[in-house]
Design an enzyme around this catalytic site. Structure first.
Site, short mmCIF file in Angstrom:
data_model
loop_
_atom_site.label_atom_id
_atom_site.label_comp_id
_atom_site.label_asym_id
_atom_site.label_seq_id
_atom_site.Cartn_x
_atom_site.Cartn_y
_atom_site.Cartn_z
N ASN A 1 -59.72 -64.70 106.06
CA ASN A 1 -61.00 -63.91 106.84
C ASN A 1 -60.77 -62.57 106.24
O ASN A 1 -60.76 -61.46 106.94
CB ASN A 1 -60.51 -63.42 108.51
CG ASN A 1 -61.91 -63.29 109.24
OD1 ASN A 1 -62.77 -63.16 108.17
ND2 ASN A 1 -61.43 -62.82 110.20
N HIS B 1 -62.88 -59.10 118.12
CA HIS B 1 -62.23 -59.96 117.96
C HIS B 1 -62.70 -60.73 119.80
O HIS B 1 -62.93 -61.94 119.86
CB HIS B 1 -60.66 -60.82 118.27
CG HIS B 1 -60.70 -61.27 116.74
ND1 HIS B 1 -59.94 -60.16 116.34
CD2 HIS B 1 -60.69 -62.39 116.29
CE1 HIS B 1 -59.93 -60.52 114.84
NE2 HIS B 1 -60.29 -62.44 114.35
#
Length: 509
Positions: free
Chosen positions: A346, A377
């Site tokens: 990521n 998140h």
């Protein structure tokens, strides 16, 4: 099952028959279909709306409208949250004072994202781990907050106050509403990102992205030296689509055979030797990662197909299309340190965390960065357990690297042994750390850690206490002080030599 699948999907039900045939949730089918449609539109966008044929205004309008269409197809009326979040944040950017605008925008954007995540998880359907409308909002949050900080850097700070990367990313004029919406909601990145800098996106829209960039490649020459004509992304797109196909096949074949949830099954824990539990956990996480490889590589291929992602040339003159790539699969699977794994996983999110938090936070930037990552998140407790564990893992890995690694650099054979050991440790540590991220809830996560007797937590604590390591800021400060000290010594040496020369001349006279 079909009824449940339909009920959990807020987007179009046009592909419901296909969802029932292949036995996959409708929202996931819509997501893949939307990305394949975006891939076709990307090829059309690069060929027929090329910057040499079309004005930036038209390219902005088409990219934005196609993005809104994909959002409506996949998420239905929930896609209005994208506009609300973008609208609120743009109002803050325009009407708040430049001095504190980036802070207010950060709080409003992240706060709205967290509010949507709370309602989705605790009001509607806790535990749904599938495509949902907060996924695109996470990428939009990255883009908006990055934009706010880059505007603040460009309009309130002098070049001397900025790092080289901040200077390149700084925005020198306020974006128009169309440019802002196009950057946030274009069809290439509305469903799965990845995030990118505003200046890179504008260079793509205006057709200046093939000019030499500010970076230098390995041989010290500017990217773009070998440019003869506009490079084609065809081979890179085909390569990435092949990677997507392989990743999807591996995931669909193995994900149900080696589920992570089996690692907390009582019969499995009681009857399986510990070393086999470790191997099973590694294989379960290995089978889970191809899902992310598929999503992020497909998103990268879509951007490349549209002509976005060019990053200069290699030494041999071949074009590089990795400007906004989100992962490096081989570097992930063969990572020999916790940091190496995170740096290649990521990637664009890691860069966002670095630019927005780590480089700007003056108090314990590592902990602040992990906390921001957990908040971004979502609100599942498992995310916070993962990132709290990640802090301990990072500190322990840093201590080992600074204190033990130098002893293995005396020969190639020693270094090879060190790399093998650290590879195995990294894979086990990563698997151990992200179990709560997959299980989501506190109960199952703590049950797993108890079955392992919190052994890696305790080991990290012992390593940090036994092998203390200075923070990076302290190391940079000491390095800077050392350079200044060396400079003073050099000046003193110059003065002494000058005095000696003068004395010799006086004696001669």
């Amino acid at each position: 099952m079909a009824t449940q699948t339909t009920a959990s999907c807020t987007g179009s039900t046009l592909l419901q028959p296909i969802s029932e045939i292949i036995n996959l949730p409708l929202d996931q089918v819509n997501f893949v279909a939307g990305q394949l449609f975006a891939l076709l539109m990307a090829v059309w966008f690069r060929i027929y709306l090329h910057p040499s044929k079309t004005s930036p205004f038209i390219r902005h309008v088409v990219a934005t409208l196609l993005g809104f269409y994909l959002a409506l197809f996949c998420f239905g009326w929930y896609s209005l949250h994208f506009l609300v979040q973008s609208g609120l944040s743009y109002s803050v950017i325009v009407f708040a004072g430049l001095e504190h605008m980036h802070k207010y925008c950060f709080m409003v954007t992240l706060g709205y994202l967290i509010l949507c995540q709370i309602t989705r998880v605790y009001v509607f359907d806790y535990g749904m781990y599938s495509a949902d409308f907060t996924g695109p909002m996470m990428v939009i949050t990255q883009k908006i907050t990055s934009l706010a900080f880059e505007i603040h850097d460009g309009l309130t700070k002098r070049d001397g106050q900025l790092t080289p990367s901040q200077k390149y990313l700084a925005i020198r004029r306020m974006p128009s509403l169309l440019e802002y919406l196009s950057y946030n909601c274009n069809f290439m990145g509305i469903l799965a990102g990845p995030t990118c800098s505003y200046n890179d996106y504008m260079a793509f829209i205006e057709g200046t992205c093939y000019q030499p960039r500010h970076q230098e490649n390995a041989n010290g020459k500017e990217n773009g030296k070998y440019k003869q004509s506009e490079p084609s992304p065809k081979y890179d797109v085909i390569s990435k689509l092949c990677t997507c196909a392989i990743s999807l096949a591996i995931y669909l074949s193995l994900c149900k055979l080696i589920p992570v949830e089996h690692s907390i099954d009582d019969d499995f824990v009681n009857s399986t030797p510990f070393h086999l539990q470790v191997i099973y956990l590694y294989l379960a996480m290995l089978a889970l990662r191809p899902k992310y490889y598929f999503v992020w590589t497909l998103a990268d291929a879509i951007n490349n197909a549209a002509g976005f992602g060019f990053n200069g040339y290699n030494k041999d003159g071949s074009p590089r299309w990795d400007l906004i790539s989100n992962l490096k699969i081989l570097d992930i699977e063969f990572a020999t340190s916790f940091k190496m794994f995170l740096d290649n996983w990521n990637i664009q999110t890691a860069l966002w965390l670095k630019r927005v938090c780590y480089e700007r936070c003056s108090i314990n930037p590592t902990a602040a960065t992990f906390l921001l990552s957990a908040m971004w998140h979502g609100v599942y407790p498992g995310y916070y357990l993962t990132f709290l564990t990640g802090i301990a893992m990072t500190m322990a890995a840093r201590a080992v690297r600074h204190n033990i690694r130098p002893h293995f650099l005396v020969s190639d054979s020693y270094k090879c042994i060190y790399d093998v050991i650290t590879w195995a440790w990294t894979q086990v540590a990563i698997s151990y750390t992200v179990v709560p991220f997959v299980l989501l809830a506190v109960g199952p996560s703590l049950k797993f850690y108890r079955s392992w007797y919190f052994c890696l937590h305790l080991l990290c604590l012992l390593v940090v206490l036994a092998l203390p390591v200075k923070s990076r800021r302290q190391q940079a400060k000491e390095q800077q002080d050392g350079l200044q000290k060396d400079g003073l010594q050099d000046n003193q040496t110059d003065h002494n030599s000058t005095d000696n020369n003068c004395n010799q001349k006086n004696k001669a006279t």
